[in-house]
Design a protein around this motif. Structure first.
Motif, mmCIF file in Angstrom:
data_model
loop_
_atom_site.group_PDB
_atom_site.id
_atom_site.type_symbol
_atom_site.label_atom_id
_atom_site.label_comp_id
_atom_site.label_asym_id
_atom_site.label_seq_id
_atom_site.Cartn_x
_atom_site.Cartn_y
_atom_site.Cartn_z
ATOM 1 N N ASN A 125 -7.440 -1.648 -3.164
ATOM 2 C CA ASN A 125 -7.054 -2.866 -2.460
ATOM 3 C C ASN A 125 -6.627 -3.967 -3.430
ATOM 4 N N TRP A 131 -2.954 -9.440 0.441
ATOM 5 C CA TRP A 131 -3.984 -9.563 1.477
ATOM 6 C C TRP A 131 -4.662 -8.236 1.829
ATOM 7 N N THR A 181 0.822 -1.200 0.000
ATOM 8 C CA THR A 181 0.000 0.000 0.000
ATOM 9 C C THR A 181 0.863 1.260 0.000
ATOM 10 N N VAL A 183 -6.997 -7.084 -3.088
ATOM 11 C CA VAL A 183 -8.015 -8.130 -3.170
ATOM 12 C C VAL A 183 -9.061 -7.819 -4.235
ATOM 13 N N TYR A 184 -9.241 -6.552 -4.534
ATOM 14 C CA TYR A 184 -10.185 -6.132 -5.573
ATOM 15 C C TYR A 184 -9.766 -6.678 -6.937
ATOM 16 N N PRO A 232 -12.641 0.419 -2.701
ATOM 17 C CA PRO A 232 -12.332 -0.958 -3.096
ATOM 18 C C PRO A 232 -11.170 -1.077 -4.064
ATOM 19 N N ASP A 233 -11.110 -0.198 -5.067
ATOM 20 C CA ASP A 233 -10.107 -0.379 -6.109
ATOM 21 C C ASP A 233 -8.723 0.131 -5.724
ATOM 22 N N ASP A 256 -7.038 -5.321 2.269
ATOM 23 C CA ASP A 256 -8.464 -5.214 1.947
ATOM 24 C C ASP A 256 -9.169 -4.123 2.745
ATOM 25 N N ASN A 257 -8.379 -3.209 3.354
ATOM 26 C CA ASN A 257 -8.994 -2.264 4.291
ATOM 27 C C ASN A 257 -8.824 -0.805 3.893
ATOM 28 N N TYR A 286 -0.227 -16.716 1.171
ATOM 29 C CA TYR A 286 -1.537 -16.069 1.195
ATOM 30 C C TYR A 286 -2.567 -16.861 0.386
ATOM 31 N N ARG A 328 -9.114 -11.164 -6.585
ATOM 32 C CA ARG A 328 -10.393 -11.801 -6.268
ATOM 33 C C ARG A 328 -10.255 -13.281 -5.900
#
Length: 729
Positions: free
Chosen positions: A572, A562, A553, A574-575, A569-570, A564-565, A694, A578
Motif C-alpha cells: 500500500n 490513498w 495498484t 500509505v505504508y 501493508p507493504d 490502503d486496502n 490527497y 505515512r
C-alpha cells in the motif's frame, strides 16, 4: 534586376541551408543509434583517407566477418560507398588485427604491445600508425570480439566527429540484459509491444530482428542476455524450449552475446520428475546436473541461470528451511563443470508476511549473514535501491554489506515507475547517481561502482573476475524497439555504463544524441539539455523529497497515494509515505525502523539528522511535521507543493524545448516525441493535482499564497481507472 534578384535568392537559400541542419527523410527509429547517415562533405573528406580499403589481417571468423560487414555498412551510409575488403595493407587501409593475426603487433619493438597486453580479452585499441611501411588506421585487439567492439567504437567516433584514437577495455566482466519476457510473448513491465522472442516460431524460424538486436548490443559491449522472465515457468527448461533458446544463441553468438535462462527453483518438482525441490536432496541435485548437461549439449556457451526465489510468492530454498546460499550453491554445482554461473536475486520479501516493519530491510537481513558462503560461481544480483526501482532511491545497503561476495548490479531500463514509455526520463543520470554513491565502507570508502568492479572482494574472488551489471530490458516488438524514441537512450546508457561504471551520464547523452539525431551542436546541445533535466522533472511531479511507491495498484501507473486496502501493508502506498496530521515520511532512523543501521556509520550519522540528510532523500529517512523548516526557508508543506509545481513546469519546459527543435528533426520522429510530451504534461498535472488534493485532505492545511488548488475534488482523482494497462504480463 531579375537576374540580381535570382542571385540574391540563391545566396539566401544557400545561407539558410548552411545555417540549418539538413533533416533526413522521415525515420521510424528502427536503426537506433546505428543510423550511419551521410556526413557533411568536410567530415567525409576527413574520413575517406582513413578507410580506402578494409583489411582483416588474419583468417575470418563469424565475429570478424560481422565486424567487416558493420564497417562496410557504416562507411556506405556515411560516405556513399563502401571500401573493398583487401588482403594487402596499403596507405589508407583500415586494418583489423590481433597479435595472433599480425605478429609485428606482438614484437618487443612494437609500441603497441604494452597497450594491447593491458586490454585483456575484450578491449580494443584504435590508432593511426604505420604497418608494413604504410600509414594506416588500426583497430587492434587480443580477440575477435575485441575487434568487433573496436569496429563499433571506430564507427561511433566517425559519426560524432571524434578522433579515432582510443584504448578501452570493459571494467565489468558480465554486461547483461534481463528480459522479463513471457513464453506467450507478453512482457512484464514492458511498454514497447510484444516480446521480440517469437517462441512459437522458434527454433525453425528466426527473425532478422535478432541480428539487429545483437548488433545494437554489441555496439555497447553488452555480452549476455537472459531470455525469459524472472517469474519463470518450468516449461522453459524442457527440451522443446531449450532447442528454441539454442536457435537464438546461434544468432547472437558471432556478436559475443551469451544466452542465459531464468530458472524456476521448483522446476523438477513441477515437471513431476522429483517429489521435492529441496536443494539438499540428492535426487534434486542429480536432476539439475543432468539438466545442465542437456542444456550445454544444445548451447555449448550457455551462460547460466538467473533465479528469483522466495520473493513475491516464487518458490525457493526457504520452503524447505534452507538458505539462499543452499539454493544457489546447488545450482552452481550443476553448471560449474561447464564454466556456467548462477545469478541469485536479492530482491526478496516473503509473500504474505505482514509482520515486518520495513520492507527495505529484508534483503540486507537475509543476505549479509551469508556473506562468503556462496559458491565461487555465484553472484548475488542486487537492485540499485532497497525498495523497487523507484524514481529515486538511496543506494542499496547491500553494496556496502557483503565484501566477500561478488555483487551484480540490477538496474531497470524499462520505466515501470517512471511513466512507462510515455514520459521522457533519461535514466543515465539515475544510474550515475547510484554508481557514484560513496558507501563509506572500508578499505577506502568505495563507491558503488567500485564495489561492483570487485574492489572490495578478497584476492581470490577478484582473480575469479565475477563482476557485472544487469539491466531489465525495455525492448519490444515496436518498430523503434522501445516505444518512446528517447527510451532508446536508456538502453544505450545502460550498455555504456556496464562497460565503464564510472563514465559520465552527460557524455553518454552527447554520444547518443549525436548518433541518433545529428552531430550538429545546434541539435545535440538542446537534446542533451532535455535529457539531463528529464529524470529530475519526473521525480518532482511524482515522488519529490524522498517520497516513494505512490503509484497505482498493480499496473504502477499514475498517482494513488490513498491506497490502503491491499492484502499486505507493504503493498500500500500509505505504508511508505505515512502521511498523517502530525507529518509525512518514513522514519528509518533509530527512533523508527532503524534501517539506517544497515549503512556505514558515517552515512548513518549524517542521515540520522534531517538537517544533514540530502533534501532529495529527506522523507525516505524521516517522518517530519508539515511545518518543518526546510533549507529553502519554506515549510515542508510549502516545499512539497513547490516541488510538484516545479515538476509540472519542467514537463512543460521539456515540451517547449522539443518543439523548438522541429526544423532540425525529421518530421515523423519529432511528431511522435511531441505527442508523448503533450501527454507527459497531462500526466504531470494529474500527479500534482491528485497528490496535493490527497495530502491536503490529510493535513487540513491551507495552500500557501500563489499555489493553484487542484481543479477537481479528491474523489475525482480516486475514481480514475487504468484498465488494460500495458506491461502487466
Amino acid at each position: 534586376m531579375h537576374k540580381i534578384f535570382i542571385k540574391l535568392l540563391a545566396t539566401l537559400l544557400l545561407s539558410l541551408a548552411a545555417a540549418t541542419p539538413a533533416c533526413a527523410v522521415d525515420e521510424d527509429g528502427y536503426d537506433l543509434w546505428l543510423r550511419y547517415r551521410p556526413l557533411e562533405r568536410a567530415a567525409q573528406a576527413r574520413l575517406q583517407p582513413q578507410a580506402r580499403t578494409l583489411v582483416l589481417a588474419g583468417k575470418p571468423s563469424p565475429t570478424t566477418q560481422a565486424a567487416l560487414k558493420e564497417l562496410q555498412r557504416g562507411l556506405q551510409g556515411m560516405l556513399g560507398s563502401a571500401p573493398a575488403v583487401s588482403a594487402t595493407i596499403q596507405d589508407g587501409s583500415l586494418v583489423l588485427a590481433t597479435p595472433a593475426m599480425l605478429p609485428e603487433l606482438a614484437t618487443a619493438s612494437s609500441p603497441l604491445r604494452a597497450e594491447l597486453t593491458a586490454l585483456g580479452s575484450e578491449g580494443y585499441l584504435l590508432r593511426k600508425t604505420r604497418l608494413q611501411g604504410h600509414h594506416v588506421t588500426l583497430i587492434a585487439a587480443n580477440s575477435d570480439i575485441g575487434l568487433l567492439y573496436g569496429a563499433f567504437a571506430w564507427l561511433r567516433a566517425a559519426v560524432i566527429g571524434a578522433q579515432p584514437e582510443a584504448a578501452s577495455a570493459p571494467k565489468l566482466q558480465l554486461r547483461l540484459l534481463n528480459h522479463w519476457d513471457n513464453l506467450d510473448r507478453t512482457v512484464e513491465r514492458g511498454y514497447a509491444g510484444a516480446s521480440i522472442w517469437d517462441w512459437w516460431a522458434l527454433p525453425d524460424i528466426t527473425d532478422r530482428r535478432y541480428v539487429d538486436y545483437a548488433r545494437a548490443n554489441a555496439s555497447l559491449g553488452i555480452n549476455g542476455t537472459v531470455l525469459n522472465n524472472v517469474n519463470s515457468k518450468p516449461e522453459v527448461l524442457t527440451a522443446a524450449f531449450i532447442a528454441k533458446a539454442a536457435a537464438v544463441a546461434d544468432v547472437l553468438r558471432p556478436y559475443g552475446i551469451k544466452v542465459y535462462l531464468s530458472a524456476r527453483f521448483s522446476t523438477p518438482l513441477e515437471l513431476k520428475e522429483t517429489d521435492t525441490a529441496d536443494p539438499l536432496s540428492p535426487a534434486v541435485q542429480a536432476w539439475w546436473r543432468n539438466k545442465a548437461d542437456e542444456i550445454y549439449r544444445a548451447i555449448p556457451d550457455f551462460g547460466g541461470f538467473l533465479v528469483k526465489a522466495n520473493s513475491e510468492g516464487q518458490p525457493g530454498p526457504q520452503d524447505y528451511h534452507r538458505t539462499h546460499a543452499d539454493g544457489a550453491n546447488m545450482l552452481a554445482a550443476a553448471v560449474v563443470p561447464h564454466k556456467g554461473i548462477v545469478m541469485w536475486r536479492a530482491f526478496v520479501y516473503a509473500h504474505g508476511d505482514d509482520k515486518g516493519t520495513d520492507r527495505a530491510k529484508q534483503a540486507y537481513d537475509e543476505f549479509t549473514p551469508l556473506d562468503g558462503k556462496f559458491a565461487a560461481n555465484v553472484m548475488v544480483q542486487v537492485k540499485n535501491g532497497a525498495i523497487d526501482f523507484q524514481p529515486r532511491e538511496p543506494f542499496h545497503p547491500l553494496f556496502g554489506g557483503m565484501p566477500k561476495t561478488p555483487l551484480l548490479m540490477e538496474f531497470q531500463i524499462t520505466k515501470e515507475y517512471l511513466g512507462f514509455s510515455t514520459d521522457l526520463a533519461y535514466l543515465g543520470t539515475m544510474f550515475e547517481e547510484t554508481l557514484h554513491s560513496d558507501t563509506k565502507r572500508a578499505p577506502q570508502g568505495l563507491t558503488v561502482a567500485q564495489v561492483i568492479e570487485g574492489k572490495a572482494l578478497p584476492e581470490a574472488a577478484r582473480q575469479a573476475g565475477l563482476t557485472g551489471m544487469a539491466g531489465v530490458a525495455n525492448i519490444g516488438s515496436d518498430r523503434n524497439w522501445t516505444g518512446h524514441h528517447f527510451d532508446q537512450a536508456n538502453w544505450y546508457a545502460f550498455g555504456r555504463l556496464a562497460w565503464d561504471p564510472q563514465a559520465s551520464a552527460r557524455a553518454i547523452a552527447v554520444e547518443w544524441a549525436a548518433q541518433t539525431f545529428s552531430a550538429d551542436a545546434r541539435v545535440t546541445a538542446p537534446v542533451v539539455d532535455i535529457m539531463m533535466m528529464s529524470r529530475e522533472t519526473v521525480v518532482d511531479y511524482m515522488t519529490p523529497l524522498g517520497l516513494h511507491h505512490m503509484m497505482g495498484t498493480g499496473h504502477h501507473h499514475g498517482p494513488a497515494p490513498w491506497v490502503d486496502n491491499l492484502e499486505r501493508p507493504d503493498w500500500n502506498p500509505v505504508y511508505y509515505h505515512r502521511a498523517a496530521r502530525d507529518g509525512i515520511g518514513f522514519d528509518r532512523t533509530a527512533s523508527g525502523t532503524n534501517a539506517l543501521a544497515q549503512y556505514a556509520p558515517e552515512i548513518a550519522r549524517q542521515y540520522a539528522d534531517p538537517r544533514t540528510t540530502p533534501t532529495q532523500l529527506l522523507l525516505w529517512f524521516h517522518h517530519l511535521p508539515w511545518d518543518y523548516a526546510m533549507p529553502s526557508g519554506r515549510t515542508l508543506w510549502a516545499e512539497l507543493l513547490h516541488r510538484y509545481d516545479t515538476g509540472v513546469r519542467g514537463a512543460r519546459e521539456l515540451q517547449s524545448r522539443w518543439m523548438a527543435l522541429r526544423p532540425m528533426i525529421d518530421e515523423r520522429r519529432h511528431d511522435e516525441v511531441a505527442q508523448r510530451l503533450r501527454r507527459q504534461v497531462a500526466n504531470a498535472e494529474l500527479w500534482r493535482n491528485a497528490c496535493i488534493a490527497y495530502f491536503q485532505s490529510i493535513n487540513g492545511l491551507p495552500l500557501p499564497p500563489g499555489v493553484t488548488p487542484p481543479p477537481k475534488p479528491l474523489d475525482y482523482y480516486k475514481a480514475i481507472q487504468v484498465p488494460y494497462a500495458p506491461g502487466r504480463g
